[in-house]
Design an enzyme around this catalytic site. Structure first.
Site, PDB file in Angstrom:
ATOM      1  N   LYS A 123       0.861  -1.192   0.000  1.00 34.02           N
ATOM      2  CA  LYS A 123       0.000   0.000   0.000  1.00 34.02           C
ATOM      3  C   LYS A 123       0.887   1.229   0.000  1.00 34.02           C
ATOM      4  CE  LYS A 123      -3.948   2.107   0.415  1.00 34.02           C
ATOM      5  NZ  LYS A 123      -3.625   2.806  -0.854  1.00 34.02           N
ATOM      6  N   GLN A 181       7.312   3.894   3.764  1.00 34.01           N
ATOM      7  CA  GLN A 181       5.890   3.518   3.806  1.00 34.01           C
ATOM      8  C   GLN A 181       5.661   2.261   4.658  1.00 34.01           C
ATOM      9  OE1 GLN A 181       3.796   5.537   1.513  1.00 34.01           O
ATOM     10  NE2 GLN A 181       2.236   4.874   2.945  1.00 34.01           N
ATOM     11  N   LYS A 240       5.219   1.741  -3.184  1.00 30.38           N
ATOM     12  CA  LYS A 240       5.172   3.116  -3.717  1.00 30.38           C
ATOM     13  C   LYS A 240       5.431   3.034  -5.214  1.00 30.38           C
ATOM     14  CE  LYS A 240       4.682   7.418  -2.408  1.00 30.38           C
ATOM     15  NZ  LYS A 240       3.915   8.002  -1.297  1.00 30.38           N
ATOM     16  N   ASP A 252      -0.221  10.699  -4.690  1.00 31.83           N
ATOM     17  CA  ASP A 252       0.903  11.366  -4.015  1.00 31.83           C
ATOM     18  C   ASP A 252       1.125  12.637  -4.829  1.00 31.83           C
ATOM     19  OD1 ASP A 252       3.180  10.915  -1.877  1.00 31.83           O
ATOM     20  OD2 ASP A 252       4.247  11.583  -3.635  1.00 31.83           O
ATOM     21  N   THR A 268      -4.310  13.759   5.025  1.00 27.74           N
ATOM     22  CA  THR A 268      -2.904  13.899   5.417  1.00 27.74           C
ATOM     23  C   THR A 268      -2.696  15.219   6.155  1.00 27.74           C
ATOM     24  OG1 THR A 268      -2.348  12.615   3.461  1.00 27.74           O
ATOM     25  CG2 THR A 268      -0.529  13.697   4.591  1.00 27.74           C
TER      26      THR A 268
END
Ligand code: NDP
Length: 447
Positions: free
Chosen positions: A91, A112, A127, A167, A211
């Site tokens: 993930k 991560q 990622k 991202d 976030t």
């Protein structure tokens, strides 16, 4: 680093991954802060876990060919690192930015794994991304690029295999194009394959804000520990993208005066407090440069230099743009101007030297893996809602996010206290997440 086995391991990482300085930085930070754990529990050094934890399970590198609006064939590089699956499906987000290369993807994937472990949710670490530059591209070009990217990626992902998200350069629009292409190629409406989806086809409320809000919830905990809160604090936030905008929103809601933010061209300073509705209009809707802010607010000051942000006096600094923005000079400047709290919304914005400076000068520092874990935590909540085929309300998701951020802070703080360096949240979060991940790896045998 003093332990000989760790020094040897780090030397090996450097020689096996030459020139990958960002990846070296991420590994060095973790190995450094695990030393106090190994003094008490030396078994970890002999378990073979460390040698495996620094090596990705799989690194996929592929060509992405697409045609621009002028009919010219363009070729970019696509990547996906599937770093560690001990805790769950891989993930982690996808980044579209010209700086993307294996070192960047590997440092992000490595971090991560630990970040996801801290959330307590069943997620491994991964990622991906591309060196594609979305700036200045038309909507049609973005769509064709996303479709070309997914035409390779789709065979490597799945709701129980690997679940990408957004991202830098990848927001709800890009996730929509990626999801559409995945659905077409696989002939499956598998909502759990990507997170950050729009709310009308399986997305979660609060994912957009997660976030930034999560970062501010984490800082609330840092402040509370020092008997303080956000009210009246001067805050600066780097960047003006997804993380920055929602960090500004929540900090303002809690009574802070946010006086400055930036983009890759420059910094704006508005002593009366930033006009967030205008920033959203400039960056989210019109996708223009932050300098436009001064067209509406001529009293605000524009500096054509993004690092000028760190010259602005503040109590709290929230770096939310990109890696490497706080070098030792910026750290010293922040300290000189009275900054006492720094928490990372971006991944690896501070150099190792800058972090060391904060730790030894009593600037309370919240590291990225802990402080910005709210995004992936809410992605985990999106996956749960997709499995349940239910949508939770904004308040419900926000409360869960808040509880997860509180729990991440408590883990990092209590571990830092247990290892006798109570203000070192870098060590606290690295040791706490390493233990969860390493125990899962050990239990599953040598793979
Ligand atoms: P966006 O693409 O939405 O925004 C990035 C922002 O940073 C833009 O305003 C960009 O400006 C600015 N920026 C880029 N380089 C610089 C620079 N050198 N100096 C100043 N500003 C710069 O990305 P996100 O907000 O999603 O991500 C930001 C950071 O947060 C990244 O490190 C990412 O890995 C991390 N992160 C993101 C998560 C998420 O959920 N989105 C989750 C966890 C971490 P410009 O418009 O000029 O490019």
């Amino acid at each position: 680093m003093k332990n000989l086995s760790l020094i040897q391991l780090f030397e090996q990482v450097k020689s096996r991954n030459p020139y990958e300085t960002e990846f070296h930085h991420a590994v060095e930070e973790v190995l450094n802060s695990l030393e106090p754990l190994f003094e008490v529990e030396p078994k970890w050094l002999k378990s073979g876990v460390l040698e495996r934890i620094v090596e990705p399970e799989r690194l996929i590198h592929f060509r992405v060919s697409w045609v621009d609006d002028g009919g010219i064939v363009r070729v970019n590089r696509g990547f996906r690192v599937q770093f560690n699956s001990a805790l769950g499906p891989y993930k982690g987000g996808l980044r579209f930015h010209p700086s993307v290369r294996p070192s960047i993807i590997k440092f992000l994937g490595f971090e991560q794994c630990f970040k996801n472990a801290l959330t307590g949710l069943p997620m491994g670490g991964g990622k991906g991304g591309s060196d594609f530059d979305p700036k200045g591209k038309s909507d049609g070009e973005i769509m064709r690029f996303c479709q070309a990217f997914m035409s390779e990626l789709y065979r490597h992902i799945g709701s129980d295999i690997d679940v990408p998200a957004g991202d830098m350069g990848v927001g709800a629009r890009e996730i929509g194009y990626l999801y559409g292409m995945y659905k077409k190629l696989s002939n499956v409406h598998a909502q759990g394959v990507l997170t950050g989806k729009s709310i009308n086809y399986g997305g979660s409320l609060v994912r957009t804000q997660a976030t930034g809000y999560g970062l501010v919830y984490f800082v609330e905990n840092m402040l509370k520990d020092k008997n303080e809160d956000f009210k009246g604090k001067r805050v600066i936030v780097s960047g003006s993208g997804n993380v920055s905008i929602y960090a500004i929103e929540k900090a303002q809601e809690l009574g802070a005066l946010v006086v400055a933010c930036s983009d890759s061209n420059g910094t704006i300073v508005d002593e009366r407090g930033l006009d967030l509705a205008l920033i959203k209009e400039i960056k989210e809707i019109k996708r223009e440069r932050i300098q436009r802010y001064c067209d509406v607010h001529p009293n605000a000051i524009y500096h054509a230099d993004s690092s000028a942000l760190y010259d602005v006096a503040c109590d709290i600094a929230l770096p939310c743009a990109t890696q490497g923005e706080i070098q030792i000079e910026q750290a010293q400047q922040l300290f000189k101007n009275g900054c006492r709290f720094v928490a990372e919304g971006a991944n690896m914005p501070s150099s190792l030297e800058a972090i060391q400076f904060f730790l030894s000068n009593d600037v309370y520092f919240g590291p990225a893996k802990a402080a910005n874990a709210g995004g992936v935590a809410t992605s985990g909540l999106e996956m749960s809602q997709n499995s349940l085929r239910l949508n939770w309300t904004f308040e419900e998701v926000d409360q869960r996010l808040h509880a997860i951020m509180d729990q991440i802070y408590v883990q990092a703080k209590q571990t830092a206290i247990a290892y006798k360096d109570p203000n070192n949240l870098v060590m606290g979060s690295n040791i706490a997440s390493f233990k969860r991940l390493a125990e899962a790896m050990l239990a599953q045998g040598v793979l």
